[in-house]
Design an enzyme around this catalytic site. Structure first.
Site, PDB file in Angstrom:
ATOM      1  N   GLY A   1       1.611  -1.121  -6.348  1.00  0.00           N
ATOM      2  CA  GLY A   1       1.833  -2.461  -6.868  1.00  0.00           C
ATOM      3  C   GLY A   1       3.240  -2.975  -6.684  1.00  0.00           C
ATOM      4  O   GLY A   1       3.450  -4.180  -6.473  1.00  0.00           O
TER       5      GLY A   1
ATOM      6  N   SER B   1       2.652   0.484 -12.979  1.00  0.00           N
ATOM      7  CA  SER B   1       2.050  -0.348 -11.942  1.00  0.00           C
ATOM      8  C   SER B   1       0.750   0.261 -11.441  1.00  0.00           C
ATOM      9  O   SER B   1       0.497   1.455 -11.625  1.00  0.00           O
ATOM     10  CB  SER B   1       3.014  -0.511 -10.760  1.00  0.00           C
ATOM     11  N   ASP B   2      -0.070  -0.546 -10.823  1.00  0.00           N
ATOM     12  CA  ASP B   2      -1.210  -0.009 -10.090  1.00  0.00           C
ATOM     13  C   ASP B   2      -0.693   0.618  -8.799  1.00  0.00           C
ATOM     14  O   ASP B   2       0.473   0.430  -8.413  1.00  0.00           O
ATOM     15  CB  ASP B   2      -2.223  -1.129  -9.807  1.00  0.00           C
ATOM     16  N   ASN B   3      -1.535   1.342  -8.108  1.00  0.00           N
ATOM     17  CA  ASN B   3      -1.123   2.102  -6.936  1.00  0.00           C
ATOM     18  C   ASN B   3      -0.539   1.184  -5.855  1.00  0.00           C
ATOM     19  O   ASN B   3      -1.243   0.353  -5.290  1.00  0.00           O
ATOM     20  CB  ASN B   3      -2.327   2.868  -6.372  1.00  0.00           C
TER      21      ASN B   3
END
Length: 793
Positions: free
Chosen positions: A303, A299-301
């Site tokens: 997310g 995931s993105d930070n």
């Protein structure tokens, strides 16, 4: 800094030096010690699948869940130290979040949008090779300092490349991408990924690349954490997915990062699930259609938590963890650790099956196996890459070449450039970006050993024989007032030439913020033009000097119609964010040491009226987005750029003239350098195809080939391109790619896209040919196995 912090850092350094002298070498996984040395997962003669299976069988549920965090904890009884998945390498290794030793410096390349302007896949591969060498060197150095524990920003994976399509010039993160065209994104992105991952070993990855942000993402930044993009299957498969598909099939990318935003697609993703929780994107498309069952998904930070809020897709964080894990997101990149604090309850509540967690962790450890984390330095040559690979003279030379190749000459009226230093007595350098170091570096930058501003680069080239007068003219790039104008007047008066260095910086565009209008005192402005009073500053200087060279430093393209039309600005250079050696690169172009040959990787529209709302992801919304759909003339077209020499194009040959579906064609064109200077030239091929059955929209043009070549004065070069069936396929309303029979396949070959423009000095050469496809409509997947199935394949 606290004194205690300094003392602790000193003790760590002393300890590190002593242990190094004693020959102690730390690794992320100590497979050479008992008892794990006898376990199958430490047996380097076995294949990675068998070893990973053995390792997973030794972990309990709590240990499995711990490994779903981006800060994966140590598993001490198996000799596995902590691993931090958070590293970036968008244009060189990023310093972001790293606890770096003071003596470390490394290569910072031009921003990706500038690398896109090079139209040079070989250069992108070299940049990837240098970045992965330096990334390994940094990782190895930090492992020793922290005794085997991987630290933030110093892993052997990195979140790059960004292959989101730059569809709207207002998007703040467009500087991180290679441009607005799916083919350009695909070819350059794959070159960078291969450069990062490939090395001397065929068994191990040098660095694990991570393509981001999958899949439909390019603003608005202010809404990104909870935004849902409505997209048709046509646009999804014709525009937004191709670069990611190329990453998987051609680049063999190791990891994928879903975007913060969600995607709503009729019949397939109607709930608008956030990308981390989007089964259609992650399971149906990525793992099944792209055939990537073992690719790691991170995931993105934050997310995972954003699935809960602000998306409000679920009612609790436990549900957010469950739906994301079930959708096939493996790693939670977030300091709030939503996976590690909620997955056990989700498993007990039967929201997540334990096998699903095992599958996720299996993919993470399988990737670490491929990176050589479980094997000794004697087997993994990359573990021996030392600090002597950082910031070498060869790396510096490659970086300077990249900066030079990224420069685009937009205007050169009357051959005003190059300047001749011996004819100059006084030169004025004016503008808020003239002597700024930070503006050269873009975002996600590393730590360069030296930074040469535009002002310094020019001064270094001129020496002491030319008087140089400097003035910022503005307090900063927002330039809110005219307070510094009188200073600029003094500098410009009596100068033989005025170099004005204007544009944007990270305060005006970047992650979390798109470009916005910045007024000049009370005057209304537009987001895509020069900010604040910069235009007024240029106009003011024009009153005192009519020999102005305008240099633009920016990520997103700048709409500058007044400057383009001005007789007092004979030359305009687009330099993007050229990196720490940008000053030297610009000076070499300015004074004719090299001829510029960069090309615009984005369209520069005439005005903000030519842009649909940024939340609209329909590519054909009137008047159309990017050169592929824009129905109006541009200010500067995609693929455009001038040279100091002249090129002639002739003898376009398209062969054969008629083909059956699933066959290729060859395109050749002769290019002659009819000028007096040797120069690079970017030869480009575009194709217009018939609409797919049932489709109500089709791209006007598609880039299907480019080649940056060097041609000496008086020489002629035949440049050839093979256009495979995938490149000539059309996308249908259901997202399928088909080859449509017809005689209306039009081939364009030249120095730019065929896009119409109003730029004053725009000089586009485009030859036109055609060919016919016979037979029946054929799905590209029904062609033989040797027919490519992606744009960069």
């Amino acid at each position: 800094m606290e004194r205690g912090t300094v003392w602790i850092g000193l003790m760590v350094s002393i300890t590190f030096i002593m242990e190094s002298a004693m020959g102690i070498s730390y690794q992320s996984v100590m497979c050479q010690t008992a008892p794990q040395a006898s376990y199958r997962f430490c047996n380097d003669s076995l294949d990675f699948v068998s070893r990973t299976n053995d390792l997973l069988g030794r972990l309990n549920l709590q240990e499995l869940i711990g490994q779903t965090s981006s800060i994966a904890p140590a598993i001490s009884h198996l000799g596995i130290d902590a691993y931090n998945w958070r590293s970036n390498c968008v244009h060189g290794w990023s310093k972001s979040g790293g606890n770096w030793q003071r003596d470390l410096h490394w290569t910072v390349f031009p921003a990706p949008i500038g690398l896109g302007a090079t139209f040079d896949a070989g250069l992108l591969y070299t940049a990837g090779q240098i970045t992965s060498d330096e990334g390994r060197a940094l990782h190895n150095a930090m492992l020793q300092e922290f005794k085997g524990a991987s630290t933030e920003a110093a892993g052997v994976n990195c979140f790059s490349p960004n292959v989101n399509l730059f569809r709207d010039p207002r998007w703040g993160r467009g500087q991180e991408t290679y441009g607005e065209d799916p083919y350009l994104l695909s070819v350059l992105g794959v070159a960078y990924t291969r450069g990062l991952q490939e090395g001397k070993s065929s068994k191990y990855l040098k660095v694990a690349a991570c393509a981001k942000h999958y899949a439909v993402h390019s603003g608005p930044e202010e809404l990104r954490l909870g935004f849902v993009a409505d997209v048709s299957l046509y646009d999804l498969y014709a525009t937004y997915l191709p670069a990611f598909k190329s990453q998987v099939l051609a680049g063999k990318v190791a990891q994928m990062m879903p975007a913060y935003s969600g995607v709503r697609v009729a019949k397939f993703s109607e709930d608008g699930a956030p990308d981390c929780a989007n089964k259609f994107l992650l399971k149906t498309v990525l793992r099944e259609e792209f055939n990537a069952p073992n690719i790691s998904v991170c995931s993105d930070n934050g997310g995972i938590s954003f699935v809960y809020t602000p998306h409000k897709f679920v009612k609790t964080l436990e549900e957010a963890a469950a739906v994301s894990m079930n959708a096939s997101t493996d790693i939670d990149l977030g300091h709030d650790r939503v996976f590690s604090t909620n997955l056990e309850n989700a498993t007990n509540d039967h929201r997540v099956d334990e096998q699903t967690i095992k599958d996720a962790v299996w993919r993470s450890f399988y990737l670490r196996m491929k990176l050589g984390d479980f094997d000794s330095p004697s087997k993994v040559a990359y573990q021996s890459i030392g600090k002597d690979h950082l910031d070498t003279s060869e790396n510096q030379a490659a970086n300077l070449e990249a900066a030079i190749k990224s420069i685009v000459l937009l205007k050169n009226e009357g051959g005003f450039l190059p300047l001749t230093p011996s004819s100059l007595k006084k030169i004025a350098i004016i503008g808020p970006n003239a002597n700024s170091e930070q503006v050269l570096l873009s975002n996600y930058e590393g730590i360069p050993s030296k930074i040469i501003t535009i002002q310094e680069g020019i001064a270094n080239s001129l020496g002491s024989g030319v008087m140089i007068s400097n003035a910022s003219g503005c307090s900063n790039t927002t330039c809110p007032t005219k307070d510094g104008f009188s200073e600029a007047k003094k500098a410009a008066e009596d100068a033989d030439c005025v170099v004005m260095v204007m544009g944007l910086d990270h305060h005006l565009e970047g992650e979390g913020h798109d470009r916005a209008a910045h007024s000049c005192e009370s005057a209304k402005k537009y987001a895509i033009g020069l900010p604040g009073c910069q235009h007024e500053l240029i106009s003011y200087v024009e009153e005192f000097n009519n020999k102005i060279v305008l240099i633009l430093l920016n990520g997103g393209p700048l709409t500058i119609p007044a400057e383009d039309q001005s007789d007092k600005i004979p030359a305009i250079i687009e330099a993007f964010y050229p990196g720490p050696l940008g000053g030297t690169a610009v000076a070499k172009v300015l004074f004719g040491e090299v001829s510029p040959a960069g090309r615009m990787p984005v369209t520069v529209v005439q005005s903000e009226d030519d842009l649909p709302p940024s939340v609209d992801y329909n590519m054909a919304t009137d008047p159309g987005r990017t050169y592929r759909y824009l129905q109006k003339p541009a200010l500067y077209p995609f693929g455009y750029g001038l040279s100091y020499t002249e090129f002639e194009y002739s003898n376009l040959v398209v062969s054969p003239a008629s083909i059956s579906p699933c066959s290729s064609i060859m395109v050749s064109v002769e290019v002659k350098n009819s000028g007096k200077l040797g120069s690079d030239e970017v030869v480009q091929v575009y194709l217009t195809t018939p609409k797919a059955p049932g489709a109500n929209v089709n791209a006007l043009y598609n880039l299907v080939g480019f080649n940056r070549v060097h041609i000496n004065p008086g020489s002629t070069l035949e440049v050839k391109f093979a256009i495979n069936p995938y490149l000539m396929s059309s996308v249908g309303p259901d997202g399928s790619r088909v080859i449509v029979p017809g005689s209306n396949y039009v081939v364009y070959a030249g120095n730019s896209s065929p896009q119409k423009s109003i730029g004053k000095m725009v000089h586009v050469i485009v030859l036109q040919g055609q060919f016919t496809v016979t037979g029946n409509v054929t799905d590209i997947t029904n062609c033989s196995d040797n027919v490519p199935q992606c744009l960069a394949c």
